[in-house]
Design an enzyme around this catalytic site. Structure first.
Site, PDB file in Angstrom:
ATOM      1  N   GLU A 100     -24.202 -30.127   8.871  1.00 31.16           N
ATOM      2  CA  GLU A 100     -23.269 -29.820   9.955  1.00 31.16           C
ATOM      3  C   GLU A 100     -21.863 -30.336   9.630  1.00 31.16           C
ATOM      4  O   GLU A 100     -20.862 -29.651   9.857  1.00 31.16           O
ATOM      5  CB  GLU A 100     -23.767 -30.418  11.277  1.00 31.16           C
ATOM      6  CG  GLU A 100     -22.854 -30.236  12.466  1.00 31.16           C
ATOM      7  CD  GLU A 100     -22.519 -28.798  12.831  1.00 31.16           C
ATOM      8  OE1 GLU A 100     -21.594 -28.594  13.637  1.00 31.16           O
ATOM      9  OE2 GLU A 100     -23.142 -27.872  12.266  1.00 31.16           O
ATOM     10  N   GLU A 110     -15.391 -24.689   8.230  1.00 32.28           N
ATOM     11  CA  GLU A 110     -14.994 -23.770   9.308  1.00 32.28           C
ATOM     12  C   GLU A 110     -13.507 -23.887   9.654  1.00 32.28           C
ATOM     13  O   GLU A 110     -12.830 -22.892   9.855  1.00 32.28           O
ATOM     14  CB  GLU A 110     -15.794 -24.064  10.577  1.00 32.28           C
ATOM     15  CG  GLU A 110     -17.208 -23.528  10.599  1.00 32.28           C
ATOM     16  CD  GLU A 110     -17.947 -23.950  11.876  1.00 32.28           C
ATOM     17  OE1 GLU A 110     -18.609 -23.087  12.482  1.00 32.28           O
ATOM     18  OE2 GLU A 110     -17.857 -25.132  12.257  1.00 32.28           O
ATOM     19  N   LYS A 112     -18.610 -27.965   9.517  1.00 38.13           N
ATOM     20  CA  LYS A 112     -17.429 -28.207  10.361  1.00 38.13           C
ATOM     21  C   LYS A 112     -16.168 -28.219   9.490  1.00 38.13           C
ATOM     22  O   LYS A 112     -15.149 -27.642   9.828  1.00 38.13           O
ATOM     23  CB  LYS A 112     -17.554 -29.555  11.102  1.00 38.13           C
ATOM     24  CG  LYS A 112     -18.557 -29.535  12.240  1.00 38.13           C
ATOM     25  CD  LYS A 112     -17.985 -29.170  13.546  1.00 38.13           C
ATOM     26  CE  LYS A 112     -18.223 -27.768  14.075  1.00 38.13           C
ATOM     27  NZ  LYS A 112     -19.396 -27.041  13.785  1.00 38.13           N
ATOM     28  N   LYS A 141     -16.575 -16.984  18.266  1.00 35.61           N
ATOM     29  CA  LYS A 141     -17.431 -17.958  18.946  1.00 35.61           C
ATOM     30  C   LYS A 141     -18.887 -17.538  18.955  1.00 35.61           C
ATOM     31  O   LYS A 141     -19.796 -18.340  18.789  1.00 35.61           O
ATOM     32  CB  LYS A 141     -16.934 -18.176  20.375  1.00 35.61           C
ATOM     33  CG  LYS A 141     -17.680 -19.246  21.130  1.00 35.61           C
ATOM     34  CD  LYS A 141     -17.442 -20.605  20.513  1.00 35.61           C
ATOM     35  CE  LYS A 141     -18.288 -21.710  21.113  1.00 35.61           C
ATOM     36  NZ  LYS A 141     -18.293 -22.908  20.318  1.00 35.61           N
ATOM     37  N   HIS A 160     -30.592 -34.054  -8.741  1.00 37.16           N
ATOM     38  CA  HIS A 160     -31.207 -32.878  -9.377  1.00 37.16           C
ATOM     39  C   HIS A 160     -30.202 -31.752  -9.569  1.00 37.16           C
ATOM     40  O   HIS A 160     -30.561 -30.588  -9.690  1.00 37.16           O
ATOM     41  CB  HIS A 160     -32.397 -32.392  -8.532  1.00 37.16           C
ATOM     42  CG  HIS A 160     -33.438 -33.443  -8.340  1.00 37.16           C
ATOM     43  ND1 HIS A 160     -34.148 -33.997  -9.389  1.00 37.16           N
ATOM     44  CD2 HIS A 160     -33.847 -34.089  -7.225  1.00 37.16           C
ATOM     45  CE1 HIS A 160     -34.975 -34.917  -8.914  1.00 37.16           C
ATOM     46  NE2 HIS A 160     -34.821 -35.006  -7.623  1.00 37.16           N
ATOM     47  N   ASN A 210     -17.211  -2.983  21.905  1.00 34.02           N
ATOM     48  CA  ASN A 210     -17.679  -4.205  21.244  1.00 34.02           C
ATOM     49  C   ASN A 210     -19.019  -3.871  20.598  1.00 34.02           C
ATOM     50  O   ASN A 210     -19.947  -3.473  21.292  1.00 34.02           O
ATOM     51  CB  ASN A 210     -17.852  -5.306  22.305  1.00 34.02           C
ATOM     52  CG  ASN A 210     -18.295  -6.623  21.697  1.00 34.02           C
ATOM     53  OD1 ASN A 210     -18.365  -6.743  20.478  1.00 34.02           O
ATOM     54  ND2 ASN A 210     -18.598  -7.578  22.552  1.00 34.02           N
ATOM     55  N   GLY A 211     -19.115  -3.991  19.283  1.00 34.67           N
ATOM     56  CA  GLY A 211     -20.383  -3.686  18.617  1.00 34.67           C
ATOM     57  C   GLY A 211     -20.175  -2.816  17.402  1.00 34.67           C
ATOM     58  O   GLY A 211     -19.063  -2.710  16.884  1.00 34.67           O
ATOM     59  N   ARG A 215     -13.395 -14.916  20.898  1.00 37.12           N
ATOM     60  CA  ARG A 215     -14.407 -13.955  20.439  1.00 37.12           C
ATOM     61  C   ARG A 215     -13.925 -13.144  19.246  1.00 37.12           C
ATOM     62  O   ARG A 215     -14.702 -12.435  18.613  1.00 37.12           O
ATOM     63  CB  ARG A 215     -14.806 -13.018  21.570  1.00 37.12           C
ATOM     64  CG  ARG A 215     -15.342 -13.730  22.816  1.00 37.12           C
ATOM     65  CD  ARG A 215     -15.586 -12.732  23.933  1.00 37.12           C
ATOM     66  NE  ARG A 215     -16.600 -11.794  23.527  1.00 37.12           N
ATOM     67  CZ  ARG A 215     -17.913 -12.002  23.691  1.00 37.12           C
ATOM     68  NH1 ARG A 215     -18.318 -13.121  24.240  1.00 37.12           N
ATOM     69  NH2 ARG A 215     -18.793 -11.133  23.286  1.00 37.12           N
ATOM     70  N   TRP A 238     -12.571  -8.432  16.694  1.00 44.15           N
ATOM     71  CA  TRP A 238     -13.071  -9.099  15.489  1.00 44.15           C
ATOM     72  C   TRP A 238     -13.502  -7.939  14.597  1.00 44.15           C
ATOM     73  O   TRP A 238     -14.472  -7.238  14.892  1.00 44.15           O
ATOM     74  CB  TRP A 238     -14.270  -9.997  15.822  1.00 44.15           C
ATOM     75  CG  TRP A 238     -14.685 -10.884  14.697  1.00 44.15           C
ATOM     76  CD1 TRP A 238     -14.037 -11.993  14.236  1.00 44.15           C
ATOM     77  CD2 TRP A 238     -15.882 -10.775  13.886  1.00 44.15           C
ATOM     78  NE1 TRP A 238     -14.729 -12.561  13.198  1.00 44.15           N
ATOM     79  CE2 TRP A 238     -15.864 -11.832  12.942  1.00 44.15           C
ATOM     80  CE3 TRP A 238     -16.942  -9.862  13.850  1.00 44.15           C
ATOM     81  CZ2 TRP A 238     -16.875 -12.015  11.986  1.00 44.15           C
ATOM     82  CZ3 TRP A 238     -17.944 -10.042  12.903  1.00 44.15           C
ATOM     83  CH2 TRP A 238     -17.914 -11.117  11.988  1.00 44.15           C
ATOM     84  N   CYS A 262     -15.887  -8.966  19.544  1.00 42.15           N
ATOM     85  CA  CYS A 262     -14.702  -8.573  20.327  1.00 42.15           C
ATOM     86  C   CYS A 262     -14.798  -9.047  21.770  1.00 42.15           C
ATOM     87  O   CYS A 262     -15.874  -9.354  22.275  1.00 42.15           O
ATOM     88  CB  CYS A 262     -14.564  -7.051  20.315  1.00 42.15           C
ATOM     89  SG  CYS A 262     -14.558  -6.370  18.660  1.00 42.15           S
TER      90      CYS A 262
END
Ligand code: BG6
Length: 609
Positions: A482, A489, A486, A604, A505, A98-99, A27, A74, A2
């Site tokens: 990566e 995401e 990307k 983020k 394999h 926040n938390g 955030r 969030w 948040c």
């Protein structure tokens, strides 16, 4: 996680708080809300979804002030909807949080058993009820906060206002970040620097267990026992311009194009030219320590973990030191003992990721020397590590990491070349070659950015494919991971990254002509092996987008599309390959009309475990 912002000052708070929330929206963007004084009354307005919905709701409404708080969420406890949105107001007290309150269940049980009616499913609302109890007993906001804190378990940073104290704000930090901006006759309290730099460069960072009160702009700091404490004021170097899009459509696009400058800034101050060598300046660890480490333990999350994996290959090859890389949320609970002469390196863009911060605290308890590779000076990880190397990439606002990834690779390579010189594990010639490779990067990245046009044009046609497999060998394998991350995401399409040699394999079963294969195949010691792996997927009809060094006609012949990156030393290729994989995901997301800067369900930096 948040975003929290609070304002006290001569100006009407609404615009300043909404602007702060806009800058903190990366955030979390599940719901937003404000609580602002208006003619002595504390008015609360909230809205589900993105900030623009709250802005519409508040159009034409003004609040007298002088104080107000705001929140962008969030979601953890309770769905993203209006009743679970912050601020939560109980009686005359309103809080933003926040938390996560871990003892939420027992507090809720006690309150409900005493007849308290809860209006939301959140843990945060409980804090407001506990504060209201104390205020009704006549406590001041500071006293109420001091009495409630010991009742809470978990990670929580809170900002509180009280209807009876219109000129006061009280904030407390325990885990997620909280800082105070000291402006001209105004005070801003916020989760991160983005919401403050537009008003003032003078900032105080709260540490865990600390409280700040702002009463009529007079700011005081206390420890959790209520003793007043002194805090340092820092001048922040980031400018407001850094937090703007500068004419680009998205922050992610801007940050992709900022990479040449970000890499120059990351190398600045660490390179000597006569003779050409890396000399790490003021990293906080001594050259003797760098000479004597027996192991290296890298710890990170998300994109930073991929940068750490690239570094593993570089450390082992140039320093000869056995190097382990772990995902922080796994490392935190592994049952292990580490050689006391292990250098523990945390890699984090934000410096606030709770999993990585918890690991830093764990290895410090083990007595290890720690080094932080971080992009945000004065962040929690930066403040708590023994030593640091900054990735001077500038503010990164896009939720997807781009410039900080390549800057992290460069920073970690600077560290490895510094250690190699001190340990004489590499010849001067070899080191010169590696360092020249770094120096050439900003210019070579400019060249790679020319692929932007191709990806813009090809994007629409690529959206029809069922899935994407990214392949790479050796130091290029983490870049394949990566690339896949990307794409996932921001396009929400399915993608996987694999070591090219591992495909046969199992995952090769996925390959048919409806699958895009992004093959990272620069000229290096594993080139031939890589080509034969690429041949294997070609044989199964895979649609190959190959990224190779220079004019590689052999690779071009076996691929559907060939994109070249400048010829470079193996240690530089991971940075160069990153550009086309970033552009691929960016343009596909735009073609699919995704929210590139604020992709669904992401934030983020995640400041809870
Ligand atoms: C996620 C971000 O929340 O955290 C990723 O969306 C990032 O982009 C990851 O890589 C780790 O964050 P940090 O700040 O520790 O590098």
């Amino acid at each position: 996680m948040c975003g929290i912002v609070g304002y006290w000052g001569p100006e009407k708070p609404k615009a300043i708080i909404l602007d702060g929330l806009r800058r903190l929206e990366y955030r979390g963007y599940d719901s937003t809300g404000v609580a602002i004084f208006d003619h002595g009354q504390l008015k609360v307005e909230r809205s589900p979804g993105k900030l623009h919905r709250l802005e519409e709701k508040l159009r034409g409404i003004e609040f007298e002030g002088p104080t107000g708080i705001g929140h962008t969420r969030w979601a953890t406890h309770g769905e993203p909807n209006e009743k679970n949105a912050h601020p939560h107001k109980v009686g005359g007290v309103a809080i933003v949080h926040n938390g996560i309150i871990e003892n939420y269940g027992s507090i809720q049980k006690r309150l409900v058993s005493e007849g308290v009616e809860l209006k939301s499913e959140t843990d945060s609302e409980l804090i407001a009820h506990l504060l209201d109890e104390k205020l009704r007993e006549g406590a001041t906001l500071l006293k109420a906060t001091l009495e409630v804190i010991p009742k809470l378990e978990g990670a929580y940073s809170i900002l509180v206002v009280n209807e009876k104290e219109p000129d006061s704000m009280v904030a407390f930090k325990n885990g997620p970040p909280m800082l105070v901006g000291l402006g001209n006759k105004e005070v801003i309290i916020a989760s991160d620097i983005q919401a403050v730099i537009t008003r003032t460069p003078r900032v105080v960072y709260l540490d865990d267990g600390e409280i700040v009160t702002s009463i009529k702009g007079a700011v005081k700091f206390y420890n959790s026992k209520g003793d007043e404490i002194r805090k340092d004021v820092h001048e922040v170097k980031w400018s407001q311009a850094m937090a703007e899009k500068a004419g680009f459509d998205h922050f992610m696009q801007k940050e992709i194009f900022e990479q040449p400058q970000a890499l120059r800034q990351t190398m600045e101050g660490h390179l000597e030219h006569e003779p050409l060598r890396v000399v790490l300046k003021s990293s906080g660890l001594t050259d003797d320590e760098y000479r004597n480490f027996k192991r290296i333990q890298l710890i990170a999350c998300g994109t930073s973990w991929h940068a750490a994996m690239v570094a593993k290959y570089v450390f082992e090859r140039v320093t000869g030191i056995p190097t382990d890389v772990d995902i922080a949320s796994e490392f935190h609970y592994r049952h292990l003992t580490l050689d006391p002469q292990t250098l523990a390196v945390t890699v984090s863009q934000s410096g606030e990721t709770a999993d990585t911060l918890a690991c830093l605290r764990r290895v410090k308890k083990m007595g290890l020397r720690t080094l932080s590779v971080c992009n945000v000076p004065h962040s929690s990880i930066d403040r708590e590590a023994h030593g640091r190397i900054y990735t001077n990439a500038g503010a990164e606002i896009g939720v997807c990491s781009t410039k900080s990834f390549t800057a992290q690779i460069v920073a970690l390579e600077l560290l490895s070349f510094h250690m190699a010189r001190l340990r004489k594990s590499c010849s001067d010639e070899e080191l010169k070659n590696y360092i020249s490779g770094l120096l050439a990067l900003p210019g070579q990245v400019e060249i790679c950015l020319n692929h932007d046009k191709w990806f813009r044009e090809a994007a629409q046609s690529l959206t029809k494919f069922r899935g994407f497999l990214y392949l790479g060998r050796g130091v290029n394998f983490p870049v394949a991971l990566e690339g896949a991350l990307k794409l996932k995401e921001i396009t929400y399409l399915h993608a996987e990254g694999y070591p090219s040699g591992e495909l046969k394999h199992g995952p090769i079963a996925l390959v048919d002509n409806n699958m895009i294969i992004v093959a990272l195949a620069p000229k290096d010691e594993l080139y031939e092996k890589n080509i034969s792996n690429i041949q294997e997927v070609k044989a199964r009809g895979g649609q190959i987008i190959a990224i190779g060094s220079g004019d590689d006609q052999g690779l071009e012949k076996i691929s559907k599309h060939y994109l070249s990156i400048p010829e470079a030393v193996w240690s530089a290729n991971p940075v160069l390959e990153s550009i086309p994989i970033q552009l691929l995901s960016y343009h596909l997301a735009v073609a699919l009309n995704r929210d590139v800067d604020q992709p669904r369900n992401l934030a983020k930096s995640v400041t809870v475990e």
